[in-house]
Scaffold this motif. Structure first.
Motif, PDB file in Angstrom:
ATOM      1  N   GLN A  44       0.828  -1.203   0.000  1.00 20.09           N
ATOM      2  CA  GLN A  44       0.000   0.000   0.000  1.00 20.09           C
ATOM      3  C   GLN A  44       0.867   1.260   0.000  1.00 20.09           C
ATOM      4  OE1 GLN A  44      -0.076  -2.383   2.387  1.00 20.09           O
ATOM      5  NE2 GLN A  44      -2.168  -2.965   2.896  1.00 20.09           N
ATOM      6  N   SER A  45       1.932   1.227   0.767  1.00 19.55           N
ATOM      7  CA  SER A  45       2.847   2.360   0.831  1.00 19.55           C
ATOM      8  C   SER A  45       3.602   2.531  -0.486  1.00 19.55           C
ATOM      9  CB  SER A  45       3.831   2.163   1.986  1.00 19.55           C
ATOM     10  OG  SER A  45       4.766   3.206   2.029  1.00 19.55           O
ATOM     11  N   VAL A  46       3.999   1.437  -1.098  1.00 19.06           N
ATOM     12  CA  VAL A  46       4.698   1.506  -2.389  1.00 19.06           C
ATOM     13  C   VAL A  46       3.776   2.115  -3.436  1.00 19.06           C
ATOM     14  CG1 VAL A  46       5.681   0.134  -4.273  1.00 19.06           C
ATOM     15  CG2 VAL A  46       6.265  -0.403  -1.905  1.00 19.06           C
ATOM     16  N   ILE A  47       2.547   1.633  -3.497  1.00 22.86           N
ATOM     17  CA  ILE A  47       1.597   2.157  -4.488  1.00 22.86           C
ATOM     18  C   ILE A  47       1.280   3.620  -4.205  1.00 22.86           C
ATOM     19  CG2 ILE A  47      -0.797   2.009  -5.301  1.00 22.86           C
ATOM     20  CD1 ILE A  47      -0.507  -1.055  -5.068  1.00 22.86           C
ATOM     21  N   GLY A  48       0.985   3.948  -2.940  1.00 21.19           N
ATOM     22  CA  GLY A  48       0.595   5.314  -2.609  1.00 21.19           C
ATOM     23  C   GLY A  48       1.738   6.297  -2.640  1.00 21.19           C
ATOM     24  N   ASP A  49       2.777   6.016  -1.861  1.00 17.46           N
ATOM     25  CA  ASP A  49       3.866   6.988  -1.694  1.00 17.46           C
ATOM     26  C   ASP A  49       4.778   7.121  -2.908  1.00 17.46           C
ATOM     27  OD1 ASP A  49       3.238   7.949   0.856  1.00 17.46           O
ATOM     28  OD2 ASP A  49       4.252   6.272   1.839  1.00 17.46           O
ATOM     29  N   TYR A  50       4.760   6.160  -3.790  1.00 20.77           N
ATOM     30  CA  TYR A  50       5.612   6.245  -4.968  1.00 20.77           C
ATOM     31  C   TYR A  50       4.789   6.288  -6.254  1.00 20.77           C
ATOM     32  CZ  TYR A  50       9.437   5.563  -1.805  1.00 20.77           C
ATOM     33  OH  TYR A  50      10.327   5.737  -0.789  1.00 20.77           O
ATOM     34  N   LEU A  51       4.110   5.198  -6.575  1.00 28.70           N
ATOM     35  CA  LEU A  51       3.429   5.121  -7.871  1.00 28.70           C
ATOM     36  C   LEU A  51       2.355   6.189  -8.045  1.00 28.70           C
ATOM     37  CD1 LEU A  51       3.215   1.246  -8.315  1.00 28.70           C
ATOM     38  CD2 LEU A  51       4.907   2.837  -9.230  1.00 28.70           C
ATOM     39  N   LEU A  52       1.461   6.339  -7.088  1.00 31.01           N
ATOM     40  CA  LEU A  52       0.405   7.346  -7.217  1.00 31.01           C
ATOM     41  C   LEU A  52       0.923   8.762  -6.987  1.00 31.01           C
ATOM     42  CD1 LEU A  52      -2.704   5.691  -5.529  1.00 31.01           C
ATOM     43  CD2 LEU A  52      -2.374   6.223  -7.942  1.00 31.01           C
ATOM     44  N   ALA A  53       1.687   8.934  -5.921  1.00 33.08           N
ATOM     45  CA  ALA A  53       2.110  10.286  -5.534  1.00 33.08           C
ATOM     46  C   ALA A  53       2.921  10.986  -6.622  1.00 33.08           C
ATOM     47  CB  ALA A  53       2.907  10.240  -4.233  1.00 33.08           C
ATOM     48  N   PHE A  54       3.769  10.266  -7.310  1.00 34.50           N
ATOM     49  CA  PHE A  54       4.572  10.908  -8.351  1.00 34.50           C
ATOM     50  C   PHE A  54       3.875  10.888  -9.711  1.00 34.50           C
ATOM     51  CE2 PHE A  54       7.724  10.135  -5.064  1.00 34.50           C
ATOM     52  CZ  PHE A  54       8.354  11.361  -5.020  1.00 34.50           C
ATOM     53  N   SER A  55       2.960   9.948  -9.923  1.00 35.65           N
ATOM     54  CA  SER A  55       2.212   9.924 -11.183  1.00 35.65           C
ATOM     55  C   SER A  55       1.280  11.115 -11.327  1.00 35.65           C
ATOM     56  CB  SER A  55       1.405   8.623 -11.302  1.00 35.65           C
ATOM     57  OG  SER A  55       2.257   7.517 -11.467  1.00 35.65           O
ATOM     58  N   VAL A  56       0.693  11.566 -10.221  1.00 38.41           N
ATOM     59  CA  VAL A  56      -0.269  12.675 -10.309  1.00 38.41           C
ATOM     60  C   VAL A  56       0.391  14.004 -10.681  1.00 38.41           C
ATOM     61  CG1 VAL A  56      -1.939  11.608  -8.751  1.00 38.41           C
ATOM     62  CG2 VAL A  56      -0.227  13.185  -7.821  1.00 38.41           C
ATOM     63  N   LEU A  57       1.705  14.086 -10.631  1.00 38.35           N
ATOM     64  CA  LEU A  57       2.379  15.319 -11.044  1.00 38.35           C
ATOM     65  C   LEU A  57       2.054  15.662 -12.494  1.00 38.35           C
ATOM     66  CD1 LEU A  57       5.934  14.830  -9.464  1.00 38.35           C
ATOM     67  CD2 LEU A  57       3.997  16.131  -8.537  1.00 38.35           C
ATOM     68  N   GLY A  58       1.806  14.641 -13.302  1.00 36.07           N
ATOM     69  CA  GLY A  58       1.505  14.850 -14.705  1.00 36.07           C
ATOM     70  C   GLY A  58       0.227  15.635 -14.964  1.00 36.07           C
ATOM     71  N   VAL A  59      -0.646  15.715 -13.975  1.00 33.95           N
ATOM     72  CA  VAL A  59      -1.870  16.506 -14.115  1.00 33.95           C
ATOM     73  C   VAL A  59      -1.523  17.965 -14.408  1.00 33.95           C
ATOM     74  CG1 VAL A  59      -3.908  17.345 -12.845  1.00 33.95           C
ATOM     75  CG2 VAL A  59      -3.264  14.935 -12.749  1.00 33.95           C
ATOM     76  N   GLY A  60      -0.324  18.387 -14.025  1.00 30.31           N
ATOM     77  CA  GLY A  60       0.120  19.741 -14.339  1.00 30.31           C
ATOM     78  C   GLY A  60       0.077  20.034 -15.831  1.00 30.31           C
ATOM     79  N   GLY A  61       0.141  18.993 -16.647  1.00 29.14           N
ATOM     80  CA  GLY A  61       0.075  19.162 -18.090  1.00 29.14           C
ATOM     81  C   GLY A  61      -1.283  19.634 -18.594  1.00 29.14           C
ATOM     82  N   ALA A  62      -2.313  19.514 -17.777  1.00 27.48           N
ATOM     83  CA  ALA A  62      -3.650  19.972 -18.179  1.00 27.48           C
ATOM     84  C   ALA A  62      -3.705  21.494 -18.314  1.00 27.48           C
ATOM     85  CB  ALA A  62      -4.696  19.498 -17.174  1.00 27.48           C
ATOM     86  N   PHE A  63      -2.743  22.182 -17.743  1.00 24.68           N
ATOM     87  CA  PHE A  63      -2.732  23.647 -17.735  1.00 24.68           C
ATOM     88  C   PHE A  63      -1.758  24.230 -18.751  1.00 24.68           C
ATOM     89  CE2 PHE A  63      -4.012  22.000 -13.681  1.00 24.68           C
ATOM     90  CZ  PHE A  63      -5.141  22.747 -13.369  1.00 24.68           C
ATOM     91  N   TRP A  64      -1.256  23.421 -19.660  1.00 29.50           N
ATOM     92  CA  TRP A  64      -0.164  23.811 -20.538  1.00 29.50           C
ATOM     93  C   TRP A  64      -0.463  24.965 -21.464  1.00 29.50           C
ATOM     94  CZ3 TRP A  64       1.286  21.470 -25.690  1.00 29.50           C
ATOM     95  CH2 TRP A  64       0.185  21.010 -26.389  1.00 29.50           C
TER      96      TRP A  64
END
Length: 188
Positions: free
Chosen positions: A82-102
């Protein structure tokens, strides 16, 4: 037309690889490190520069790749899947949402804020649920009785500083970087 499309794709791929390398290098330059993981770094800066240049789709792909790099190289703390998925995979993947404002005016700033807030929210939920049993009796001189409040303080501390640094360095770099802080293509 096909040649320009291939050229654009190759350029996006190369810039993505460069930004991933810079982000990974910056992740090792820790300004401050929290005791149970999380640190103040400038690692998100190149990811958000990529986001403002290439848009949501490519930014999500680069962010997912960065999450895998972080999971494999960060040497951070994880106490289960759960920590691997949350603290790494999800937490850093959501940074890409910044691209919606390009394509927005101030897209870098809006994207950095959105990606950072989403990353904080992922860490916040994981901290309050998965890491709850590790809550200390006292934190920042306050008695801790709620894992939600503790997670808010713990993760909010370094994430707020990370965001402030990214916005500050982004503002300072806005003029000298010029075209690198704007969309790379006019039509997507």
């Amino acid at each position: 037309m096909q040649k320009q499309s291939s050229h654009t794709q190759l350029r996006a791929l190369c810039e993505g690889a460069i930004m991933l390398a810079i982000a990974t290098a910056l992740s090792y330059l820790k300004i401050w490190e929290m005791p149970w993981g999380g640190s103040i770094t400038l690692e998100m800066l190149p990811i958000f520069v990529y986001c403002v240049r290439w848009g949501l789709g490519r930014s999500m792909l680069v962010s997912v790749v960065y999450s895998l790099i972080q999971m494999l190289t960060a040497g951070g703390f994880a106490i289960g899947w759960q920590s691997v998925i949350g603290d790494y995979l999800l937490a850093f993947s959501v940074l890409g949402v910044g691209g919606a404002f390009w394509r927005m005016k101030g897209g870098f700033y809006w994207g950095a804020a959105a990606g950072s807030v989403l990353r904080f929210l992922v860490h916040y939920v994981v901290g309050a649920t998965v890491w709850a049993e590790y809550m200390p009796p006292e934190f920042f001189g306050m008695t801790m009785t709620s894992p939600w409040f503790y997670s808010f303080l713990y993760n909010g501390f370094y994430m707020a500083i990370d965001l402030a640094l990214v916005l500050l360095i982004g503002a300072i770099a806005q003029k000298p970087l010029g075209k690198w802080m704007k969309p790379a293509v006019q039509k997507a």
